[in-house]
Enzyme design. Structure first.
Site, PDB file in Angstrom:
ATOM      1  N   ASP A 242      49.673 105.679  51.680  1.00 53.77           N
ATOM      2  CA  ASP A 242      48.234 105.422  51.598  1.00 53.77           C
ATOM      3  C   ASP A 242      47.480 106.750  51.585  1.00 53.77           C
ATOM      4  OD1 ASP A 242      45.690 104.433  51.684  1.00 53.77           O
ATOM      5  OD2 ASP A 242      45.834 103.586  53.716  1.00 53.77           O
ATOM      6  N   LYS A 249      41.755 110.134  52.004  1.00 49.23           N
ATOM      7  CA  LYS A 249      41.797 110.388  53.438  1.00 49.23           C
ATOM      8  C   LYS A 249      41.799 111.896  53.696  1.00 49.23           C
ATOM      9  CE  LYS A 249      44.537 106.389  54.998  1.00 49.23           C
ATOM     10  NZ  LYS A 249      43.578 105.780  55.937  1.00 49.23           N
ATOM     11  N   ARG A 323      43.997  95.031  52.997  1.00 50.08           N
ATOM     12  CA  ARG A 323      43.469  93.654  52.993  1.00 50.08           C
ATOM     13  C   ARG A 323      43.385  93.109  51.578  1.00 50.08           C
ATOM     14  NH1 ARG A 323      38.317  95.843  56.116  1.00 50.08           N
ATOM     15  NH2 ARG A 323      39.938  97.338  56.655  1.00 50.08           N
TER      16      ARG A 323
HETATM   17  N1  BES Z   1      46.537 102.087  56.598  1.00 50.28           N
HETATM   18  C1  BES Z   1      45.206 102.225  57.031  1.00 50.28           C
HETATM   19  C2  BES Z   1      45.013 101.811  58.475  1.00 50.28           C
HETATM   20  C3  BES Z   1      45.633 102.673  59.521  1.00 50.28           C
HETATM   21  C4  BES Z   1      45.170 103.949  59.759  1.00 50.28           C
HETATM   22  C5  BES Z   1      46.598 102.139  60.329  1.00 50.28           C
HETATM   23  C6  BES Z   1      45.728 104.685  60.767  1.00 50.28           C
HETATM   24  C7  BES Z   1      47.149 102.871  61.333  1.00 50.28           C
HETATM   25  C8  BES Z   1      46.709 104.161  61.551  1.00 50.28           C
HETATM   26  C9  BES Z   1      44.260 101.357  56.204  1.00 50.28           C
HETATM   27  O1  BES Z   1      44.630 101.186  54.883  1.00 50.28           O
HETATM   28  C10 BES Z   1      42.961 102.066  56.209  1.00 50.28           C
HETATM   29  O2  BES Z   1      42.878 103.132  55.675  1.00 50.28           O
HETATM   30  N2  BES Z   1      41.951 101.470  56.835  1.00 50.28           N
HETATM   31  C11 BES Z   1      40.667 102.040  56.924  1.00 50.28           C
HETATM   32  C12 BES Z   1      39.674 100.948  56.623  1.00 50.28           C
HETATM   33  C13 BES Z   1      38.273 101.394  56.434  1.00 50.28           C
HETATM   34  C14 BES Z   1      38.140 102.211  55.180  1.00 50.28           C
HETATM   35  C15 BES Z   1      37.375 100.176  56.364  1.00 50.28           C
HETATM   36  C16 BES Z   1      40.487 102.609  58.319  1.00 50.28           C
HETATM   37  O3  BES Z   1      40.946 101.989  59.270  1.00 50.28           O
HETATM   38  O4  BES Z   1      39.891 103.674  58.446  1.00 50.28           O
HETATM   39 ZN    ZN Z   2      46.591 101.364  54.405  1.00 51.28          ZN
HETATM   40 MN    MN Z   3      43.861 102.701  53.609  1.00 54.80          MN
END
Ligand code: BES
Ligand code: ZN
Ligand code: MN
Length: 470
Positions: A242, A249, A323
């Protein structure tokens, strides 16, 4: 396929016995011992506390037995602590020629199984890229059927860890497919893979998220079991890496993102447990496997995406990709009227912000299931905590230009993401969603730093209680 490690054995001529003791059982036990041992125990302040170990030696210094303090009731990781202390205290040469054994009269069959699992987990190492051949303490393991059960757990948990720990350069959507194929073959399950134009048509959200990567996105589906048994469908988030997509990120947030297929790893490991223990269900496992990558072809912020279910999604953040792919998989999951759908996903940073790294939140639309899972989690000491599908928050994921947004710009994302997923179900199927971290930041006995299982044993305990015919 990961096999039970060689340091678990069924043969030993003269094993060193391990006596499990608790703070409660210890005072009665010590009364019956020799004056010499009583004196030593006092000197070493052994009191049967969990995590305490005492090496009892003969006059000539040979190790004759090990006293091990465990919790009451004894738990899986108590046995990991014993194995770790033995490995760190005794010489490698001695470990090589010695086999340890728990006094079978002191443990129930279930505890003996846990002893074997806990011991093996203490010996888990991810050494694919740097082999480690230091000897691990050997344990005499129980006979069948406990032996088979222990092996299944060890395989399942090692599989979760291996898959999460394997870096994304060696684990993309295709390798995820291979991992599922290996499990399918082992249990004579069928595997179906949808990719390319067929994926775009049947699973448009999976395709949208995964299309930027040269490693083709796919929907991998495993089926097993008798058609007449109740239908159980598992879904796992398989984001092999990701990057965050165009909403890239920052460095620190991307560092661990090889673990973003942790949900898929859990769902596959759970499927392995269900099939090896022959839980009487008609099993279906759906894994959308993608890279959330960056390229000229990537999906963009502001894109309005079609879904399998027909709902449109305004993509307000390409980093809320989990999601999206789960939405299509959950819609497909409901199409053949399953009795229960369970999904596992490393879905939100918000889950960790809410409960920390070691207590994954879960959500369910059925209170009875919620209580049963909480109870199972507490019983097998595999922590989980229920969070609300707070319907009053639904307006937060509404979009002015589509049915839904994937990212609401306000704290509470663990709940919004669960509410988002709920919209892709059929409104009647029982459902459990686990939002897990999948990573152990600092190592503990039996839980080395790195990829780790969360909620796997708890959910399996729930399934056994619900479906297994004793
Ligand atoms: N894979 C991540 C979530 C994640 C981050 C899980 C760190 C465990 C540790 C997910 O795809 C993500 O990036 N979520 C974002 C959502 C936001 C953009 C609404 C997040 O949690 O920052
Ligand atoms: Zn993710
Ligand atoms: Mn993500």
């Amino acid at each position: 396929m990961t096999k039970p490690p060689s340091f678990l054995t069924r043969t030993a001529t003269d094993p060193v016995m391990i006596i499990p003791l608790t703070e409660k059982s210890f005072p009665g036990w010590i009364k019956k011992q020799t004056a010499g041992l009583k004196a030593r125990i006092k000197e070493e302040t052994f009191a049967g506390k969990a995590g305490q170990v005492l090496f009892d030696r003969d006059k000539d210094g040979t190790l004759s037995r090990v006293l091990a303090g465990v919790s009451d009731p004894v738990q899986l990781y108590d046995f990991s602590k014993v194995a770790v202390l033995i490995k760190s205290t005794l010489q490698p040469e001695f470990l090589k020629k010695t086999v340890f054994a728990f006094d079978e009269s002191s443990l129930t069959p279930a505890d003996a199984t846990n002893a074997c699992i806990g011991w093996a987990l203490a010996g888990y190492r991810f050494d694919r890229y740097k082999p480690d051949s230091s000897p691990l303490p050997r344990l005499l393991c129980p006979k069948a059927p406990e032996k088979k059960r222990a092996a299944a757990f060890i395989e399942a948990i090692s599989l979760v860890r291996d898959l999460i720990n394997t870096p994304a350069n060696d684990l993309g959507p295709e390798e995820m497919e291979l991992a599922m194929r290996a499990i399918a073959e082992q249990h004579k399950a069928t595997l179906k893979v949808t990719k390319g134009a067929a994926l775009e048509k049947a699973y448009p959200l999976v395709h949208a998220v995964g299309r930027a990567s040269p490693r083709l996105p796919r929907l991998i589906e495993l089926r097993w079991g008798k058609a007449t048994d109740p239908k159980l469908t598992l879904v796992g988030k398989g984001v092999c890496f990701d990057t965050g997509g165009l909403n890239l990120k920052p460095t620190n947030f991307m560092a661990l993102m090889k673990k973003d297929m942790g949900g898929a790893a859990h769902a596959l490991a759970l499927a392995h447990l269900v099939m090896s223990q022959k839980v009487p269900v008609r099993l279906r496992l759906l894994v959308p496997a993608v890279d959330n990558d960056v390229s000229g072809g990537a999906f963009r912020p502001g894109d309005i995406l079609q879904s399998r279910k027909g709902l449109t999604v305004e993509n307000t953040n390409t980093d809320a990709e989990g999601r999206l792919i789960l939405a299509d998989a959950l819609a497909a999951a409901c199409e053949d009227d399953p009795a229960l759908v369970i999904d596992f996903a490393t879905l939100t940073g918000s889950a960790r912000a809410a409960l920390g790294p070691d207590v994954p939140p879960f959500f369910t639309n059925n209170d009875k299931l919620g209580h049963a899972l909480q109870k199972a989690a507490d019983t097998v000491e595999d922590p989980l905590w229920r969070m609300p599908l707070w319907q009053a928050y639904r307006p937060k994921i509404e979009s002015p230009v589509a049915d839904l947004v994937n990212s609401a710009k306000t704290p509470g994302d663990l709940i919004y993401s669960a509410l988002f997923l709920e919209r892709f179900l059929d409104g009647k199927t029982d459902w459990i969603h686990l939002d897990l971290y999948g990573w152990q930041d600092s190592g503990l006995p039996g839980k080395p730093a790195g990829g780790t299982d969360m909620g796997l044993r708890a959910v399996f305990a729930l399934l056994e209680e619900k479906y297994a015919t004793a």
